[in-house]
Design a protein around this motif. Sequence first.
Motif, mmCIF file in Angstrom:
data_model
loop_
_atom_site.group_PDB
_atom_site.id
_atom_site.type_symbol
_atom_site.label_atom_id
_atom_site.label_comp_id
_atom_site.label_asym_id
_atom_site.label_seq_id
_atom_site.Cartn_x
_atom_site.Cartn_y
_atom_site.Cartn_z
ATOM 1 N N VAL A 59 -3.492 -4.542 3.793
ATOM 2 C CA VAL A 59 -4.262 -3.301 3.831
ATOM 3 C C VAL A 59 -5.251 -3.302 2.674
ATOM 4 O O VAL A 59 -4.863 -3.446 1.519
ATOM 5 C CB VAL A 59 -3.340 -2.074 3.739
ATOM 6 C CG1 VAL A 59 -4.147 -0.797 3.652
ATOM 7 C CG2 VAL A 59 -2.394 -2.044 4.924
ATOM 8 N N THR A 60 -6.530 -3.166 3.005
ATOM 9 C CA THR A 60 -7.565 -3.083 1.975
ATOM 10 C C THR A 60 -8.352 -1.789 2.064
ATOM 11 O O THR A 60 -9.154 -1.495 1.194
ATOM 12 C CB THR A 60 -8.552 -4.262 2.101
ATOM 13 O OG1 THR A 60 -9.117 -4.236 3.403
ATOM 14 C CG2 THR A 60 -7.854 -5.587 1.857
ATOM 15 N N GLY A 61 -8.155 -1.032 3.119
ATOM 16 C CA GLY A 61 -8.884 0.224 3.306
ATOM 17 C C GLY A 61 -7.964 1.292 3.859
ATOM 18 O O GLY A 61 -6.799 1.377 3.480
ATOM 19 N N VAL A 62 -8.475 2.062 4.783
ATOM 20 C CA VAL A 62 -7.702 3.135 5.402
ATOM 21 C C VAL A 62 -6.606 2.524 6.273
ATOM 22 O O VAL A 62 -6.832 1.546 6.980
ATOM 23 C CB VAL A 62 -8.620 4.045 6.243
ATOM 24 C CG1 VAL A 62 -7.829 5.145 6.903
ATOM 25 C CG2 VAL A 62 -9.720 4.628 5.378
ATOM 26 N N SER A 63 -5.409 3.088 6.191
ATOM 27 C CA SER A 63 -4.273 2.532 6.925
ATOM 28 C C SER A 63 -3.548 3.629 7.687
ATOM 29 O O SER A 63 -3.790 4.823 7.483
ATOM 30 C CB SER A 63 -3.310 1.847 5.954
ATOM 31 O OG SER A 63 -2.833 2.783 5.007
ATOM 32 N N VAL A 64 -2.653 3.203 8.580
ATOM 33 C CA VAL A 64 -1.874 4.122 9.401
ATOM 34 C C VAL A 64 -0.441 3.626 9.456
ATOM 35 O O VAL A 64 -0.193 2.418 9.470
ATOM 36 C CB VAL A 64 -2.479 4.253 10.819
ATOM 37 C CG1 VAL A 64 -2.511 2.931 11.536
ATOM 38 C CG2 VAL A 64 -1.747 5.294 11.649
ATOM 39 N N THR A 65 0.514 4.556 9.463
ATOM 40 C CA THR A 65 1.920 4.198 9.574
ATOM 41 C C THR A 65 2.346 4.337 11.029
ATOM 42 O O THR A 65 2.214 5.409 11.622
ATOM 43 C CB THR A 65 2.793 5.107 8.691
ATOM 44 O OG1 THR A 65 2.355 4.991 7.339
ATOM 45 C CG2 THR A 65 4.258 4.722 8.789
ATOM 46 N N ARG A 98 7.260 2.877 10.875
ATOM 47 C CA ARG A 98 7.607 2.482 9.504
ATOM 48 C C ARG A 98 6.870 1.236 9.023
ATOM 49 O O ARG A 98 7.259 0.620 8.041
ATOM 50 C CB ARG A 98 9.114 2.295 9.346
ATOM 51 C CG ARG A 98 9.872 3.600 9.526
ATOM 52 C CD ARG A 98 11.325 3.401 9.335
ATOM 53 N NE ARG A 98 11.818 2.536 10.403
ATOM 54 C CZ ARG A 98 13.083 2.297 10.629
ATOM 55 N NH1 ARG A 98 13.977 2.849 9.862
ATOM 56 N NH2 ARG A 98 13.457 1.524 11.611
ATOM 57 N N ARG A 99 5.814 0.834 9.706
ATOM 58 C CA ARG A 99 4.984 -0.285 9.267
ATOM 59 C C ARG A 99 3.581 0.252 9.005
ATOM 60 O O ARG A 99 3.112 1.132 9.707
ATOM 61 C CB ARG A 99 4.933 -1.380 10.323
ATOM 62 C CG ARG A 99 6.313 -1.956 10.592
ATOM 63 C CD ARG A 99 6.243 -2.923 11.715
ATOM 64 N NE ARG A 99 6.360 -4.263 11.148
ATOM 65 C CZ ARG A 99 6.259 -5.369 11.847
ATOM 66 N NH1 ARG A 99 5.998 -5.328 13.127
ATOM 67 N NH2 ARG A 99 6.389 -6.532 11.267
ATOM 68 N N VAL A 100 2.911 -0.300 8.012
ATOM 69 C CA VAL A 100 1.583 0.169 7.636
ATOM 70 C C VAL A 100 0.551 -0.863 8.082
ATOM 71 O O VAL A 100 0.619 -2.026 7.693
ATOM 72 C CB VAL A 100 1.503 0.411 6.113
ATOM 73 C CG1 VAL A 100 0.112 0.874 5.718
ATOM 74 C CG2 VAL A 100 2.543 1.432 5.691
ATOM 75 N N TYR A 101 -0.368 -0.420 8.926
ATOM 76 C CA TYR A 101 -1.414 -1.273 9.490
ATOM 77 C C TYR A 101 -2.791 -0.772 9.054
ATOM 78 O O TYR A 101 -2.990 0.441 8.938
ATOM 79 C CB TYR A 101 -1.395 -1.210 11.025
ATOM 80 C CG TYR A 101 -0.173 -1.741 11.692
ATOM 81 C CD1 TYR A 101 -0.074 -3.066 12.071
ATOM 82 C CD2 TYR A 101 0.898 -0.898 11.987
ATOM 83 C CE1 TYR A 101 1.050 -3.550 12.715
ATOM 84 C CE2 TYR A 101 2.024 -1.368 12.623
ATOM 85 C CZ TYR A 101 2.097 -2.698 12.985
ATOM 86 O OH TYR A 101 3.209 -3.165 13.619
ATOM 87 N N PRO A 102 -3.755 -1.672 8.889
ATOM 88 C CA PRO A 102 -5.143 -1.205 8.738
ATOM 89 C C PRO A 102 -5.599 -0.550 10.043
ATOM 90 O O PRO A 102 -5.265 -1.040 11.127
ATOM 91 C CB PRO A 102 -5.927 -2.493 8.481
ATOM 92 C CG PRO A 102 -4.914 -3.521 8.099
ATOM 93 C CD PRO A 102 -3.630 -3.119 8.739
ATOM 94 N N VAL A 103 -6.331 0.549 9.971
ATOM 95 C CA VAL A 103 -6.719 1.255 11.187
ATOM 96 C C VAL A 103 -7.608 0.406 12.089
ATOM 97 O O VAL A 103 -7.550 0.526 13.309
ATOM 98 C CB VAL A 103 -7.394 2.612 10.902
ATOM 99 C CG1 VAL A 103 -6.429 3.584 10.301
ATOM 100 C CG2 VAL A 103 -8.609 2.468 10.047
#
Length: 95
Positions: free
Chosen positions: A29-35, A38-43
């Motif tokens: 993740v280098t910018g805006v992300s979404v959960t 329970r995992r965090v992804y870049p949008v």
Amino acid sequence: MRCVIARFPFDLTKSEVEQSMSGITPEPVTGVSVTIDRRVYPVLQVGAVITKLDRRDVTTSEMRRALIRLGFTCHDARPVTPTWDARADEDTPSW
């Protein structure tokens, strides 16, 4: 929910997005992300996967808006904190 992403209409549901992302490894993740689950992804990664569009065609703001409307939690980009190097100040004359 009907939303427009990159000028194309999509009918998305929260469960479809969760199912589409279930086997996908999150990118760093280098910018805006979404959960999602329970995992965090870049949008933009999520946008490319669920729309099958090139991520250069998808904007962060339209993906964030769609994901929030679906009930996901989006996170702002972390501010970049510069690292202070004490050695860089050694050559600076102290006035």
